[in-house]
Design an enzyme around this catalytic site. Structure first.
Site, PDB file in Angstrom:
ATOM      1  N   LYS A   1       5.756  -8.143   2.360  1.00 39.57           N
ATOM      2  CA  LYS A   1       6.874  -8.022   1.422  1.00 39.57           C
ATOM      3  C   LYS A   1       7.974  -7.173   2.060  1.00 39.57           C
ATOM      4  O   LYS A   1       9.136  -7.538   2.059  1.00 39.57           O
ATOM      5  CB  LYS A   1       6.352  -7.400   0.128  1.00 39.57           C
ATOM      6  CG  LYS A   1       7.382  -7.305  -0.953  1.00 39.57           C
ATOM      7  CD  LYS A   1       6.760  -6.734  -2.214  1.00 39.57           C
ATOM      8  CE  LYS A   1       7.806  -6.045  -3.037  1.00 39.57           C
ATOM      9  NZ  LYS A   1       7.241  -5.331  -4.180  1.00 39.57           N
TER      10      LYS A   1
ATOM     11  N   GLU B   1       1.001  -1.994  10.599  1.00 34.36           N
ATOM     12  CA  GLU B   1      -0.148  -2.804  11.033  1.00 34.36           C
ATOM     13  C   GLU B   1       0.261  -4.266  11.203  1.00 34.36           C
ATOM     14  O   GLU B   1      -0.087  -4.925  12.193  1.00 34.36           O
ATOM     15  CB  GLU B   1      -1.293  -2.721  10.013  1.00 34.36           C
ATOM     16  CG  GLU B   1      -1.966  -1.362   9.913  1.00 34.36           C
ATOM     17  CD  GLU B   1      -1.278  -0.436   8.921  1.00 34.36           C
ATOM     18  OE1 GLU B   1      -0.113  -0.711   8.534  1.00 34.36           O
ATOM     19  OE2 GLU B   1      -1.913   0.566   8.528  1.00 34.36           O
TER      20      GLU B   1
ATOM     21  N   GLY C   1       3.059  -5.924  -4.338  1.00 36.61           N
ATOM     22  CA  GLY C   1       2.238  -6.608  -3.337  1.00 36.61           C
ATOM     23  C   GLY C   1       0.853  -6.940  -3.858  1.00 36.61           C
ATOM     24  O   GLY C   1       0.350  -8.053  -3.669  1.00 36.61           O
ATOM     25  N   ARG C   2       0.220  -6.009  -4.567  1.00 31.41           N
ATOM     26  CA  ARG C   2      -1.154  -6.237  -5.027  1.00 31.41           C
ATOM     27  C   ARG C   2      -1.244  -7.189  -6.224  1.00 31.41           C
ATOM     28  O   ARG C   2      -2.332  -7.494  -6.695  1.00 31.41           O
ATOM     29  CB  ARG C   2      -1.831  -4.904  -5.348  1.00 31.41           C
ATOM     30  CG  ARG C   2      -1.096  -4.017  -6.338  1.00 31.41           C
ATOM     31  CD  ARG C   2      -1.711  -2.622  -6.388  1.00 31.41           C
ATOM     32  NE  ARG C   2      -0.967  -1.684  -7.213  1.00 31.41           N
ATOM     33  CZ  ARG C   2       0.045  -0.947  -6.805  1.00 31.41           C
ATOM     34  NH1 ARG C   2       0.469  -1.041  -5.568  1.00 31.41           N
ATOM     35  NH2 ARG C   2       0.656  -0.103  -7.628  1.00 31.41           N
TER      36      ARG C   2
ATOM     37  N   GLU D   1      -4.978   1.579  -6.354  1.00 29.85           N
ATOM     38  CA  GLU D   1      -3.585   1.816  -5.948  1.00 29.85           C
ATOM     39  C   GLU D   1      -2.690   1.901  -7.186  1.00 29.85           C
ATOM     40  O   GLU D   1      -1.668   2.574  -7.181  1.00 29.85           O
ATOM     41  CB  GLU D   1      -3.097   0.695  -5.002  1.00 29.85           C
ATOM     42  CG  GLU D   1      -1.886   1.094  -4.174  1.00 29.85           C
ATOM     43  CD  GLU D   1      -1.622   0.168  -2.984  1.00 29.85           C
ATOM     44  OE1 GLU D   1      -1.979   0.520  -1.844  1.00 29.85           O
ATOM     45  OE2 GLU D   1      -1.063  -0.915  -3.204  1.00 29.85           O
TER      46      GLU D   1
ATOM     47  N   HIS E   1     -30.529  -4.505  -4.460  1.00 26.27           N
ATOM     48  CA  HIS E   1     -31.410  -3.964  -3.427  1.00 26.27           C
ATOM     49  C   HIS E   1     -30.695  -2.917  -2.578  1.00 26.27           C
ATOM     50  O   HIS E   1     -31.126  -2.623  -1.467  1.00 26.27           O
ATOM     51  CB  HIS E   1     -31.943  -5.111  -2.560  1.00 26.27           C
ATOM     52  CG  HIS E   1     -32.794  -6.056  -3.355  1.00 26.27           C
ATOM     53  ND1 HIS E   1     -34.138  -5.856  -3.564  1.00 26.27           N
ATOM     54  CD2 HIS E   1     -32.458  -7.163  -4.071  1.00 26.27           C
ATOM     55  CE1 HIS E   1     -34.613  -6.829  -4.333  1.00 26.27           C
ATOM     56  NE2 HIS E   1     -33.616  -7.631  -4.664  1.00 26.27           N
TER      57      HIS E   1
ATOM     58  N   LYS F   1       0.941   7.010   6.508  1.00 24.92           N
ATOM     59  CA  LYS F   1       1.648   6.065   7.386  1.00 24.92           C
ATOM     60  C   LYS F   1       2.650   6.825   8.249  1.00 24.92           C
ATOM     61  O   LYS F   1       2.764   6.586   9.448  1.00 24.92           O
ATOM     62  CB  LYS F   1       2.459   5.069   6.532  1.00 24.92           C
ATOM     63  CG  LYS F   1       1.677   4.009   5.823  1.00 24.92           C
ATOM     64  CD  LYS F   1       2.672   3.013   5.220  1.00 24.92           C
ATOM     65  CE  LYS F   1       2.080   2.184   4.130  1.00 24.92           C
ATOM     66  NZ  LYS F   1       3.073   1.376   3.420  1.00 24.92           N
TER      67      LYS F   1
HETATM   68  O1  F6P Z   1      -0.663   0.206   1.396  1.00 30.83           O
HETATM   69  C1  F6P Z   1       0.598   0.225   0.839  1.00 30.83           C
HETATM   70  C2  F6P Z   1       1.186  -1.133   0.689  1.00 30.83           C
HETATM   71  O2  F6P Z   1       2.523  -0.953   0.418  1.00 30.83           O
HETATM   72  C3  F6P Z   1       0.523  -1.975  -0.387  1.00 30.83           C
HETATM   73  O3  F6P Z   1       0.942  -1.652  -1.650  1.00 30.83           O
HETATM   74  C4  F6P Z   1       0.911  -3.346   0.060  1.00 30.83           C
HETATM   75  O4  F6P Z   1       0.146  -4.314  -0.577  1.00 30.83           O
HETATM   76  C5  F6P Z   1       0.649  -3.239   1.538  1.00 30.83           C
HETATM   77  O5  F6P Z   1       1.078  -1.935   1.866  1.00 30.83           O
HETATM   78  C6  F6P Z   1       1.357  -4.256   2.401  1.00 30.83           C
HETATM   79  O6  F6P Z   1       2.732  -4.198   2.244  1.00 30.83           O
HETATM   80  P1  F6P Z   1       3.695  -5.306   2.818  1.00 30.83           P
HETATM   81  O7  F6P Z   1       3.406  -6.575   2.101  1.00 30.83           O
HETATM   82  O8  F6P Z   1       5.078  -4.798   2.543  1.00 30.83           O
HETATM   83  O9  F6P Z   1       3.430  -5.440   4.287  1.00 30.83           O
END
Ligand code: F6P
Length: 550
Positions: free
Chosen positions: A214, A220, A273-274, A359, A390, A516
């Site tokens: 987003k 990452e 995002g979530r 979150e 288990h 981050k």
């Molecule tokens: O971990 C924080 C966060 O902003 C989440 O809320 C989100 O889902 C994820 O990083 C990925 O964000 P993006 O879609 O902007 O890469």
């Protein structure tokens, strides 16, 4: 007149009209004191209408709340809290598309992504973009959209993290089949081994790289994207342009990376995002499962939206689930909540819920920034039912603290013997948590095995199970796209209601930012060969890493 757990709703509503949130909480605490020492074993015997009133039907799923240690009066007091917290108005605001994420000044219109809710303008906007994504996924599936070497794509490398990964990964795992025309690999972590695994055996010539972010600035995802681009460049004769697709709310950033406009799909700041799996974020899933299945997923979610927006609080499954959750967290002080699907297709469901819930609800201040005077969201954990039995169920049955649990099961599907064994286990666990085992029961079991006297007494103490431990049983007819959509939307709404009850903002996540920032600073220091300023523990750890790397 509608009754809930023996309480007339109009009576409740009249009574709470004048209640503040604090008064409602006090009334609940007072009721909990009156109910002390009693649990659902008692309530099931003494409340003749408990089952009728605590088992709800929503969007084709059955929600059984009858095993929780909340009396009918307790439920009535919780409903009064919902009113005092302004829940009806909050739900209406969410459905209309008002700005409910106050810190970021945004709406939270995940319902619009699936055609739910009342925000017609955003529904139209979302549908148009979804159509683009579905049409493109059709072309990938049919082989009409080909690679730079004129071949059909056999694989999609889905790069994203958090909300840009967990939802699509879950839906893909739940609904795709081995015969899907394209296989999807998910890449989220920056662990070099993750990249290695995700690309192992893939041919760049037939692999589409789908970048989902987003913000298009998540470190990452940026690093994995750079590596994927290098991997494509190294393996392709022609250009890599046809191999890049993106979903983002920053199309200009995707364009700058070389993704062409017709393969950039738009996300908006009015979806968290979530909460975004219902959109182009799931393009890779659409390509694997096809348009019809994806539409069925959205249809199930929409049915749950309708239920959530229309049903009275007393018969509204997400609302009652949240009230039960609030009770366990705030009144009983339960720190954790287990979610246990008895469905292999839902094995990734606890991972998705962990982000959605923790979150959204892992907050220390109210929506207006005042410190919370009680904890908000619980720790969510879980796993597939038979394996969990288990592994961690011992703690659920005999651990010192009770941990409430959601058990999810489906009545039909697959080979009969396996299905019955699976269901028997799901039901038996809920029953065992409720009924427990008394010392007398343990002694009787031992006597039946010929063990008695002191030896029996010594062992019996270890066999006693307190019982009275609450579970919600969620039962569907069959695990399919529609029931999955309804289930996921149920938890989205439950999370929102919990945020209203806790008085917090469910749609921001400032807590994840500092880590981050510090990681970026550390990487910069390493690149510059500097030590930087850190606390003594961190400095020692950095020294150790350097030593191992030298
Ligand atoms: O971990 C924080 C966060 O902003 C989440 O809320 C989100 O889902 C994820 O990083 C990925 O964000 P993006 O879609 O902007 O890469």
């Amino acid at each position: 007149m509608t009754l809930f757990c023996g309480q007339s709703v109009p009576d409740v509503e009249t009574r709470i009209m004048v209640m503040t949130r604090e008064q409602a909480v006090e009334a609940i605490r007072a009721q909990a004191i009156r109910d002390a020492g009693r649990d659902a074993r008692d309530f099931l015997n003494t409340e003749p209408r408990r089952l009728e009133q605590c088992v709800l039907d929503a969007a084709g799923l059955i929600f059984d709340f009858s095993k929780h240690d909340i009396s009918s009066e307790g439920f009535a007091a919780l409903l009064a809290l919902a009113d005092a917290a302004g829940l009806d108005a909050a739900i209406a605001a969410l459905g209309r598309g008002d700005i409910v994420n106050l810190t970021e000044g945004r709406a939270a219109q995940h319902m619009a992504l699936r055609g739910g809710g009342k925000d017609e303008a955003r529904k139209t906007q979302a549908r148009a973009e979804l159509e683009r994504a579905l049409a493109f996924s059709d072309e990938i599936r049919s082989g009409a959209f080909v690679s730079s070497s004129n071949e059909a794509f056999t694989h999609i490398l889905h790069i994203g993290i958090g909300g840009s990964d967990l939802g699509p990964r879950l839906v893909h795992d739940a609904l795709s089949s081995p015969n899907a025309p394209v296989d999807v690999r998910f890449l989220s972590s920056v662990d070099p081994d993750a990249f290695e695994r995700a690309t192992s055996g893939l041919d760049p010539a037939t692999t589409l790289v789908f970048i989902v972010s987003k913000s298009f600035s998540t470190p990452e995802t940026s690093l994995n994207t750079q590596s994927a681009i290098s991997w494509l460049e190294a393996g392709l004769e022609g250009g890599i342009g046809r191999h890049l697709v993106a979903a983002t709310s920053r199309p200009e950033a995707a364009r700058a990376l070389g993704v062409s406009d017709e393969r950039i799909f738009e996300m908006w700041d009015w979806v968290g995002g979530r909460y975004s799996l219902w959109s182009c974020v799931s393009l890779s899933v659409m390509a694997a499962i096809g348009r019809r299945e994806f539409e069925r997923l959205l249809g199930g979610a929409r049915r749950m939206d309708e239920h959530f927006l229309q049903a009275r609080a007393s018969v509204n499954a997400p609302v009652i689930s949240a009230l039960v959750g609030w009770w366990h967290r705030t009144i009983s002080g339960r720190q954790a909540w287990a979610v246990v699907p008895y469905a292999t297709h839902l094995r990734l469901f606890p991972n998705w819920l962990k982000q959605l819930s923790m979150e959204s609800l892992g907050k220390a201040v109210t929506a207006d920034g005042s410190p919370l005077n009680a904890p908000a969201g619980p720790v969510i954990f879980g796993g597939e039912g038979p394996d969990g039995q288990h592994a961690f169920f011992q703690l659920l049955h005999q651990g010192h603290e009770a941990i409430p649990i959601d058990i999810i099961a489906f009545a039909r599907g697959g080979e009969t013997h396996h299905r019955q064994a699976l269901l028997a286990n799901a039901v038996a666990q809920a029953e065992a948590l409720l009924t427990g085992r008394s010392e007398a029961g343990a002694l009787a079991e031992l006597a039946a095995k010929g063990i008695d006297g002191k030896q029996a007494h010594d062992i019996a103490a270890h066999m006693v199970m307190p019982g009275g431990r609450g579970s919600t049983f969620i039962l569907g007819r069959v695990m399919d796209a529609e029931s999955l959509g309804a289930l996921l939307a149920f938890y989205e709404h439950q999370t929102f209601v919990l945020s209203v009850l806790f008085g917090i903002n469910a749609f921001d996540q400032f807590g994840v930012e500092l880590g981050k920032k510090l990681a970026t600073k550390l990487e910069d220091e390493w690149t510059a060969g500097e030590d930087g300023h850190h606390d003594a523990s961190t400095t020692a750890l950095l020294r150790q890493i350097r030593q191992y790397q030298s």
